[in-house]
Write a protein that holds these residues in place. Structure first.
Motif, mmCIF file in Angstrom:
data_model
loop_
_atom_site.group_PDB
_atom_site.id
_atom_site.type_symbol
_atom_site.label_atom_id
_atom_site.label_comp_id
_atom_site.label_asym_id
_atom_site.label_seq_id
_atom_site.Cartn_x
_atom_site.Cartn_y
_atom_site.Cartn_z
ATOM 1 N N PRO A 124 112.493 19.214 4.619
ATOM 2 C CA PRO A 124 111.718 18.135 5.254
ATOM 3 C C PRO A 124 111.571 18.291 6.765
ATOM 4 O O PRO A 124 110.726 17.636 7.361
ATOM 5 C CB PRO A 124 112.507 16.869 4.895
ATOM 6 N N GLU A 125 112.375 19.147 7.390
ATOM 7 C CA GLU A 125 112.296 19.362 8.838
ATOM 8 C C GLU A 125 111.177 20.337 9.212
ATOM 9 O O GLU A 125 111.229 20.998 10.245
ATOM 10 C CB GLU A 125 113.642 19.878 9.366
ATOM 11 N N ARG A 126 110.154 20.442 8.364
ATOM 12 C CA ARG A 126 109.039 21.365 8.575
ATOM 13 C C ARG A 126 109.539 22.806 8.710
ATOM 14 O O ARG A 126 109.129 23.557 9.600
ATOM 15 C CB ARG A 126 108.204 20.960 9.792
ATOM 16 N N GLU A 154 101.861 31.133 2.952
ATOM 17 C CA GLU A 154 101.228 29.971 2.334
ATOM 18 C C GLU A 154 101.811 28.674 2.873
ATOM 19 O O GLU A 154 101.080 27.696 3.099
ATOM 20 C CB GLU A 154 101.394 30.041 0.816
ATOM 21 N N PHE A 155 103.116 28.662 3.065
ATOM 22 C CA PHE A 155 103.777 27.473 3.622
ATOM 23 C C PHE A 155 103.303 27.211 5.047
ATOM 24 O O PHE A 155 102.992 26.066 5.415
ATOM 25 C CB PHE A 155 105.291 27.672 3.590
ATOM 26 N N LYS A 156 103.212 28.251 5.849
ATOM 27 C CA LYS A 156 102.791 28.072 7.235
ATOM 28 C C LYS A 156 101.335 27.622 7.337
ATOM 29 O O LYS A 156 100.984 26.830 8.220
ATOM 30 C CB LYS A 156 102.984 29.377 8.015
ATOM 31 N N CYS A 157 100.509 28.104 6.444
ATOM 32 C CA CYS A 157 99.099 27.710 6.483
ATOM 33 C C CYS A 157 98.901 26.251 6.099
ATOM 34 O O CYS A 157 97.924 25.614 6.515
ATOM 35 C CB CYS A 157 98.276 28.591 5.545
ATOM 36 N N GLY A 158 99.833 25.697 5.347
ATOM 37 C CA GLY A 158 99.672 24.324 4.890
ATOM 38 C C GLY A 158 100.474 23.304 5.662
ATOM 39 O O GLY A 158 100.520 22.129 5.295
ATOM 40 N N SER A 160 102.071 21.867 9.719
ATOM 41 C CA SER A 160 101.834 21.804 11.153
ATOM 42 C C SER A 160 103.029 22.384 11.901
ATOM 43 O O SER A 160 104.115 21.819 11.869
ATOM 44 C CB SER A 160 101.600 20.354 11.587
ATOM 45 N N ARG A 161 102.818 23.528 12.564
ATOM 46 C CA ARG A 161 103.843 24.203 13.350
ATOM 47 C C ARG A 161 105.171 24.362 12.599
ATOM 48 O O ARG A 161 106.234 23.997 13.100
ATOM 49 C CB ARG A 161 104.089 23.448 14.651
ATOM 50 N N PRO A 162 105.118 24.904 11.409
ATOM 51 C CA PRO A 162 106.366 25.078 10.658
ATOM 52 C C PRO A 162 107.137 26.302 11.138
ATOM 53 O O PRO A 162 106.605 27.165 11.830
ATOM 54 C CB PRO A 162 105.875 25.281 9.233
ATOM 55 N N LYS A 163 108.392 26.377 10.732
ATOM 56 C CA LYS A 163 109.223 27.534 11.026
ATOM 57 C C LYS A 163 109.738 28.115 9.715
ATOM 58 O O LYS A 163 110.025 27.373 8.762
ATOM 59 C CB LYS A 163 110.410 27.137 11.910
ATOM 60 N N GLU A 244 119.961 26.212 15.635
ATOM 61 C CA GLU A 244 118.969 25.152 15.774
ATOM 62 C C GLU A 244 117.618 25.813 16.014
ATOM 63 O O GLU A 244 117.438 26.587 16.959
ATOM 64 C CB GLU A 244 119.321 24.212 16.919
ATOM 65 N N LEU A 245 116.684 25.506 15.129
ATOM 66 C CA LEU A 245 115.355 26.108 15.185
ATOM 67 C C LEU A 245 114.317 25.004 15.123
ATOM 68 O O LEU A 245 114.235 24.274 14.141
ATOM 69 C CB LEU A 245 115.170 27.078 14.014
ATOM 70 N N ASN A 246 113.556 24.861 16.211
ATOM 71 C CA ASN A 246 112.460 23.896 16.205
ATOM 72 C C ASN A 246 111.201 24.582 16.710
ATOM 73 O O ASN A 246 111.186 25.790 16.938
ATOM 74 C CB ASN A 246 112.811 22.655 17.048
ATOM 75 N N GLU A 247 110.142 23.829 16.895
ATOM 76 C CA GLU A 247 108.859 24.454 17.209
ATOM 77 C C GLU A 247 108.821 25.127 18.568
ATOM 78 O O GLU A 247 107.962 25.969 18.824
ATOM 79 C CB GLU A 247 107.738 23.420 17.119
ATOM 80 N N ASN A 248 109.761 24.781 19.456
ATOM 81 C CA ASN A 248 109.738 25.340 20.804
ATOM 82 C C ASN A 248 110.923 26.229 21.149
ATOM 83 O O ASN A 248 110.889 26.940 22.151
ATOM 84 C CB ASN A 248 109.671 24.204 21.844
ATOM 85 N N GLU A 249 111.987 26.187 20.340
ATOM 86 C CA GLU A 249 113.220 26.843 20.777
ATOM 87 C C GLU A 249 114.058 27.305 19.599
ATOM 88 O O GLU A 249 114.072 26.673 18.533
ATOM 89 C CB GLU A 249 114.026 25.870 21.648
#
Length: 325
Positions: A124-126, A154-158, A160-163, A244-249
């Protein structure tokens, strides 16, 4: 997404350099299991909801000790957080097998998932995580990697800014094996394109924690959580990883673990493989003791820094690796 990851525990209850605890259990096994309460405490204090495991939970390949498996099963269930992992080569009945029955087959529960085939899981944390258990050949690994890459794309295409994260039990070219920094050159050799679209790769199998810097994608050897060999003494890189992995770091933190080293068989020299010496445990417990055939090509000068005690009338010498030069 924040999670803990560990690998290559290689738990065992071997008698070498161990003793019976007050509770009547094997001290070596207790030392291996000490990783679990440490992770449970850390996860609770830092509000971490996931633990990933990169393979080689046990040391022995093939038939397993009932005591070892029962205790490991209990510790996994007691972690109290969602735990997902893969079997390594040591979980297999033989190293050339990559599917079917393995030592962790019965570990799955509502809070523990063990993937014996390549699997991609969405969180759920994208974030999406691909799990690839031990593959005995490069061809089989590349086939599994191709399938996981397709699911990750496929996951990344569907989203928003997933990792996307890859967890595998394999050795990549450029990985570090020894305390002296020796890098393997005959393992799986990938290009940066092979690792797209993953944002992070975590590898079990080799015991030295390191970052393999030949790839644009961050690739880390998870490393063993405990000190296993003579070369590990004083090495601060033993422990588990807090990631810790998020969209920026991306933040990778090593959480160190301490304790008496477990001394396992190791190669002292390319010409000689050492064997354990079972001595009086009250005298030699915790020492590095090996029976070295005097007929080997190792010279007295090679062994002198470690200390030699020759045995009268025996065709061998005891090498005490605890003695400092």
């Amino acid at each position: 997404m924040r999670f803990l990851v560990f690998s290559d525990l290689q738990a065992n209850n071997w008698p070498q350099h161990s003793h019976l605890t007050a509770a009547g259990t094997n001290s070596r096994l207790e030392h291996c299991l000490s990783v679990f309460p440490a992770m449970k405490k850390y996860a609770a204090e830092n509000k971490i909801g996931y633990v990933f495991f990169g393979g080689d939970l046990v040391e022995q390949i093939g038939a397993q000790e009932t005591e070892v498996m029962a205790r490991l099963h209990t510790e996994f269930r007691n972690l109290g957080v969602m735990t997902l992992g893969i079997p390594g080569n040591h979980e297999r009945a033989a190293e050339d097998l990559s599917g079917g029955l393995h030592a962790m087959t019965g570990f799955s529960s509502p809070m523990v998932k063990v993937f014996d085939t390549p699997q991609f899981r969405q969180f759920p944390e994208r974030a999406g995580v691909a799990f690839i258990p031990w593959q005995p050949t490069q061809e089989k690994f590349l086939d599994a990697l191709g399938k996981m890459r397709q699911e990750a794309w496929e996951f990344k295409c569907g989203s928003s800014r997933p990792k996307c994260v890859l967890v595998a039990h394999q050795a990549f070219r450029g990985g570090i094996v020894t305390a002296e920094g020796y890098r393997v050159e005959d393992e799986i050799d990938l290009t940066d394109a092979d690792l797209e679209p993953f944002d992070l790769v975590l590898l079990g199998h080799l015991h030295r924690h390191c970052k393999i810097d030949r790839y644009q994608t961050p690739v880390y050897q998870i490393g063993a959580p405990l000190h296993h060999t003579r070369g590990d003494r004083g090495d601060p890189r033993r422990g588990f990883l807090d990631i810790e992995l998020n969209e920026n770091e991306l933040t990778v933190t090593r959480v160190p673990l301490e304790g008496t080293p477990l001394f396992m068989e190791e190669v002292l020299d390319s010409r000689l493989k050492a064997e354990y010496v079972l001595s009086d445990p009250d005298t030699y417990r915790g020492n590095f003791l090996y029976l070295v055939p005097m007929t080997s090509k190792l010279s007295r000068q090679d062994l002198a820094p470690a200390g030699i005690r020759e045995l009268t009338g025996a065709a061998a010498a005891v090498v005490d690796w605890n003695r400092q030069p």
